[in-house]
Write an enzyme that holds these catalytic residues in place. Sequence first.
Site, PDB file in Angstrom:
ATOM      1  N   TRP A 115       0.863  -1.196   0.000  1.00 23.16           N
ATOM      2  CA  TRP A 115       0.000   0.000   0.000  1.00 23.16           C
ATOM      3  C   TRP A 115       0.886   1.229   0.000  1.00 23.16           C
ATOM      4  O   TRP A 115       1.926   1.254   0.651  1.00 23.16           O
ATOM      5  CB  TRP A 115      -0.872   0.047   1.250  1.00 23.16           C
ATOM      6  CG  TRP A 115      -2.213  -0.591   1.128  1.00 23.16           C
ATOM      7  CD1 TRP A 115      -2.621  -1.738   1.739  1.00 23.16           C
ATOM      8  CD2 TRP A 115      -3.343  -0.112   0.382  1.00 23.16           C
ATOM      9  NE1 TRP A 115      -3.913  -2.005   1.407  1.00 23.16           N
ATOM     10  CE2 TRP A 115      -4.387  -1.022   0.568  1.00 23.16           C
ATOM     11  CE3 TRP A 115      -3.561   0.998  -0.435  1.00 23.16           C
ATOM     12  CZ2 TRP A 115      -5.640  -0.870  -0.003  1.00 23.16           C
ATOM     13  CZ3 TRP A 115      -4.815   1.154  -1.016  1.00 23.16           C
ATOM     14  CH2 TRP A 115      -5.828   0.236  -0.800  1.00 23.16           C
ATOM     15  N   ALA A 125      -0.893  -3.078   5.889  1.00 22.53           N
ATOM     16  CA  ALA A 125      -0.424  -2.960   7.271  1.00 22.53           C
ATOM     17  C   ALA A 125      -0.955  -4.072   8.172  1.00 22.53           C
ATOM     18  O   ALA A 125      -0.240  -4.528   9.067  1.00 22.53           O
ATOM     19  CB  ALA A 125      -0.799  -1.588   7.837  1.00 22.53           C
ATOM     20  N   LEU A 126      -2.183  -4.502   7.960  1.00 22.23           N
ATOM     21  CA  LEU A 126      -2.741  -5.547   8.821  1.00 22.23           C
ATOM     22  C   LEU A 126      -2.032  -6.890   8.660  1.00 22.23           C
ATOM     23  O   LEU A 126      -2.087  -7.728   9.555  1.00 22.23           O
ATOM     24  CB  LEU A 126      -4.244  -5.705   8.577  1.00 22.23           C
ATOM     25  CG  LEU A 126      -5.092  -4.533   9.078  1.00 22.23           C
ATOM     26  CD1 LEU A 126      -6.541  -4.702   8.652  1.00 22.23           C
ATOM     27  CD2 LEU A 126      -4.982  -4.377  10.583  1.00 22.23           C
ATOM     28  N   CYS A 169       2.656   2.608   5.396  1.00 24.92           N
ATOM     29  CA  CYS A 169       2.120   3.965   5.453  1.00 24.92           C
ATOM     30  C   CYS A 169       0.602   3.871   5.440  1.00 24.92           C
ATOM     31  O   CYS A 169       0.008   3.380   4.481  1.00 24.92           O
ATOM     32  CB  CYS A 169       2.621   4.782   4.274  1.00 24.92           C
ATOM     33  SG  CYS A 169       1.967   6.456   4.252  1.00 24.92           S
ATOM     34  N   ILE A 203      -2.646   6.218   5.614  1.00 26.01           N
ATOM     35  CA  ILE A 203      -3.084   7.603   5.454  1.00 26.01           C
ATOM     36  C   ILE A 203      -4.550   7.708   5.861  1.00 26.01           C
ATOM     37  O   ILE A 203      -5.389   6.921   5.410  1.00 26.01           O
ATOM     38  CB  ILE A 203      -2.879   8.081   4.003  1.00 26.01           C
ATOM     39  CG1 ILE A 203      -1.390   8.005   3.632  1.00 26.01           C
ATOM     40  CG2 ILE A 203      -3.417   9.505   3.822  1.00 26.01           C
ATOM     41  CD1 ILE A 203      -1.072   8.329   2.181  1.00 26.01           C
ATOM     42  N   GLU A 244     -11.721   8.982   5.314  1.00 21.51           N
ATOM     43  CA  GLU A 244     -12.952   9.605   5.809  1.00 21.51           C
ATOM     44  C   GLU A 244     -13.681   8.747   6.832  1.00 21.51           C
ATOM     45  O   GLU A 244     -14.709   9.171   7.357  1.00 21.51           O
ATOM     46  CB  GLU A 244     -13.867   9.898   4.624  1.00 21.51           C
ATOM     47  CG  GLU A 244     -13.262  10.901   3.655  1.00 21.51           C
ATOM     48  CD  GLU A 244     -14.145  11.149   2.446  1.00 21.51           C
ATOM     49  OE1 GLU A 244     -15.283  10.644   2.410  1.00 21.51           O
ATOM     50  OE2 GLU A 244     -13.682  11.838   1.533  1.00 21.51           O
ATOM     51  N   HIS A 260     -11.754   3.543   9.857  1.00 26.66           N
ATOM     52  CA  HIS A 260     -10.860   2.443   9.475  1.00 26.66           C
ATOM     53  C   HIS A 260      -9.405   2.764   9.818  1.00 26.66           C
ATOM     54  O   HIS A 260      -8.665   1.904  10.295  1.00 26.66           O
ATOM     55  CB  HIS A 260     -11.007   2.142   7.982  1.00 26.66           C
ATOM     56  CG  HIS A 260     -10.199   0.983   7.508  1.00 26.66           C
ATOM     57  ND1 HIS A 260     -10.485  -0.323   7.863  1.00 26.66           N
ATOM     58  CD2 HIS A 260      -9.109   0.929   6.694  1.00 26.66           C
ATOM     59  CE1 HIS A 260      -9.603  -1.128   7.294  1.00 26.66           C
ATOM     60  NE2 HIS A 260      -8.761  -0.395   6.580  1.00 26.66           N
ATOM     61  N   ASN A 262       9.331  -0.183  14.468  1.00 30.02           N
ATOM     62  CA  ASN A 262       8.041   0.185  13.882  1.00 30.02           C
ATOM     63  C   ASN A 262       8.235   1.404  12.997  1.00 30.02           C
ATOM     64  O   ASN A 262       8.311   2.530  13.471  1.00 30.02           O
ATOM     65  CB  ASN A 262       7.015   0.475  14.982  1.00 30.02           C
ATOM     66  CG  ASN A 262       5.637   0.753  14.422  1.00 30.02           C
ATOM     67  OD1 ASN A 262       5.467   1.007  13.237  1.00 30.02           O
ATOM     68  ND2 ASN A 262       4.643   0.720  15.289  1.00 30.02           N
ATOM     69  N   ARG A 322       8.399  12.334   5.965  1.00 29.86           N
ATOM     70  CA  ARG A 322       8.952  11.390   6.931  1.00 29.86           C
ATOM     71  C   ARG A 322       9.636  10.187   6.280  1.00 29.86           C
ATOM     72  O   ARG A 322      10.222   9.362   6.957  1.00 29.86           O
ATOM     73  CB  ARG A 322       7.840  10.907   7.854  1.00 29.86           C
ATOM     74  CG  ARG A 322       7.380  12.009   8.786  1.00 29.86           C
ATOM     75  CD  ARG A 322       5.969  11.779   9.330  1.00 29.86           C
ATOM     76  NE  ARG A 322       5.607  12.835  10.257  1.00 29.86           N
ATOM     77  CZ  ARG A 322       5.196  14.054   9.896  1.00 29.86           C
ATOM     78  NH1 ARG A 322       5.090  14.371   8.624  1.00 29.86           N
ATOM     79  NH2 ARG A 322       4.879  14.952  10.807  1.00 29.86           N
TER      80      ARG A 322
END
Length: 164
Positions: free
Chosen positions: A26, A57-58, A79, A81, A84, A87, A112, A126
């Site tokens: 992602w 990420a999961l 990452c 982000i 709306e 989640h 991490n 970053r």
Amino acid sequence: MSHQGAPEIPRANAEGMTVAIVSTRWNEKIVSQLHARAVETARGFGAKVDEYWVAGALELPVVVQACARRYDAVVALGCVIRGETAHFTYVCESVTAGLTRVALDEETPVGNGVLTVDDEDQALERAGGEDAKEDKGADAVAAALGAAVELAKVRVVGRKQERG
């Protein structure tokens, strides 16, 4: 998120150590930069690097856990982000809790390097690219390998104490 007050992480001598870098697919533009900086930093510290990729990420904690059983240190990169919906919060909390649990359960340092940001501009600031304010991929590796070096010292002391 502020970098103010962050410690200067000394360059660890990780010669002979192994590190797994597990990255998400992602937000590939951002994560690829984090990943490149992490690999470069780990090799600069003298560690042998193996690279793994997961969808999102999961999926990080389960692969990180498998790696934590085989490597001196593991770094998770991704990452997330904000969108709306809620989640974002669920993903960030789950990933952070999962990575922390892996480090404690496996007694292996887990860096991490999962960015949790409001927008792509924050992520790019970053990711350690040109003109970026921070280098979270490199920071995550430095922290994990630094902890691995210290943990190795603790384990040597423990073996000496066992022998009497």
